[in-house]
Design an enzyme around this catalytic site. Structure first.
Site, PDB file in Angstrom:
ATOM      1  CE  LYS A  45      -2.300  -0.797   3.774  1.00  0.00           C
ATOM      2  NZ  LYS A  45      -3.308  -0.570   4.841  1.00  0.00           N
ATOM      3  CE1 TYR A 268       9.542  32.538   7.431  1.00  0.00           C
ATOM      4  CE2 TYR A 268       9.863  30.173   7.698  1.00  0.00           C
ATOM      5  CZ  TYR A 268       9.889  31.313   6.901  1.00  0.00           C
ATOM      6  OH  TYR A 268      10.258  31.218   5.585  1.00  0.00           O
ATOM      7  CG  MET A 316       8.914  24.284   1.845  1.00  0.00           C
ATOM      8  SD  MET A 316       8.212  25.334   0.562  1.00  0.00           S
ATOM      9  CE  MET A 316       6.570  25.624   1.233  1.00  0.00           C
TER      10      MET A 316
END
Length: 381
Positions: A45, A268, A316
């Site tokens: 899967k 951040y 990110m």
């Protein structure tokens, strides 16, 4: 960094031979008299738990069948050269699929009455499939419950008598098999339900195989998933302790170095407040690569062979690690994020409050994959 990783900010390594080793280990674990030993559905899967079905298929040549999520995945496996049985956990998604069952050695898991309706209404279009009736069991998701199971079996028996299906099996999926006391009651319920109903039984996933191998030996098919890829579903126990070899590891490099004074913030909105002077390294991996943004401070990594930990504040493209007290670390130093014997993916997952399967299946397309196992890569299933 070796020549294979030149120019790569992050990459995954997949040890295809490890998957073949893990399959052999599982078969040995459930081995009994040859006539009674259960056969193995190798569960692939989520594109083989993030490894890539086509990439790792040679390692599964010794499996008796593959198990996938949907019919489209089964077709992909056939196109890749797999000719043995394929089990489709999702069975049929809609009536139209029942009219396009043209694949040999197909096994469909049925979980609700509408799927039987579709089979009854469809005109045969190819070899009759096997049907596996799923019991809701203790996991309580999809499947036929105690009140509806026998009626579903009776309807399928009519289809079998008409030659519309090849046979009927019984499938259960335990909800707590990773615990020592998590199987006996659920197993007894299933056995009582299926008693007197002909057909093979399949119950054991990786957790059940590893924690309760004796119960697995008493069934006809087992369905390992996570264990094939060298990771353990058992609490506080990693794959190598069970004789498994990790098949995927995630690697990056140091792309920035900073000395950060006490009282400064990084990230951040000042996500990380530094309370003591730190030597900080920036690793070229982030949530854009599939490394979880929620990874907390202290999540382990290895930098140039040394144990280290992230400081939080995953972005990110980057994540900060604490290099304080380590030998001098240079720009470009290799970083292991998870998946080696020294840093099992299970250990990292536990620290993040998740499971190994989530990490393995979460890498994004921008992470290059470097497979290795030349002898296996030359084979076909």
């Amino acid at each position: 960094m070796d020549t294979e990783t030149t120019g790569l900010r992050v990459h995954a390594r997949i040890d295809i031979a490890a998957i073949a080793h893990n399959l052999a280990r599982i078969r040995a674990l459930v081995a009994g008299p040859p006539a009674d030993a259960p056969r193995i559905w190798a569960t692939v899967k989520a594109d083989a738990y993030g490894h890539g079905i086509r990439r790792i298929l040679p390692a599964l040549a010794a499996a008796d069948g593959l198990a996938v999520t949907q019919l489209a995945d089964a077709r992909d496996c056939r196109e890749a050269g797999w000719n043995a049985p394929i089990l489709v956990y999702g069975g049929l998604l809609e009536a139209d699929e029942a009219r396009r069952l043209d694949m040999p050695d197909l096994h469909l898991v049925l979980s609700h009455a509408a799927q039987i309706d579709w089979l009854e209404a469809a005109e045969p279009s190819g070899p009759p499939p096997w049907i596996w009736l799923r019991y809701t069991g203790d996991i309580g998701y999809v499947g036929f419950d105690d009140a509806g199971y026998a009626a579903a079996y009776a309807r399928c028996a009519v289809l079998a008598a008409r030659g519309r299906i090849a046979g009927i099996g019984h499938l259960n999926h335990y909800g707590s098999a990773e615990h020592a006391d998590g199987l006996a009651r659920a197993d007894a319920r299933f056995r009582a339900l299926a008693r007197g109903l002909p057909g093979p039984r399949s119950c054991s996933n990786s957790a059940a195989l590893l924690r309760h191998p004796d119960a697995a030996r008493g069934t006809d098919w087992v369905r390992p998933g996570l264990a094939l890829y060298g990771a353990s579903p058992l609490p506080a126990m990693d794959g190598p302790a069970l004789g498994l070899r990790p098949s995927m590891s995630l690697h990056s490099r140091i792309v920035g170095l900073r000395d950060v004074a006490a009282g400064e913030h990084i990230g951040y909105n000042g996500a990380v407040r530094v309370s003591v002077p730190l030597r900080v390294g920036l690793v070229a991996c982030g949530y854009g690569d599939g490394y979880p943004r929620h990874a907390p401070p202290g999540t382990p990594v290895r930098v140039d062979g040394h144990a280290a930990a992230i400081l939080g504040g995953v972005t990110m493209d980057l994540l900060p690690v604490d290099l304080t007290g380590l030998p001098p670390i240079a720009i470009g130093a290799p970083v292991v994020l998870w998946g080696t014997p020294e840093l099992p993916v299970e250990a990292v997952a536990r620290h993040m409050g998740t499971i190994a399967a989530e990490l393995l299946t979460s890498l994004t397309r921008r992470v290059p994959v470097i497979p290795f196992a030349p002898a296996l890569l030359a084979r076909t299933p």
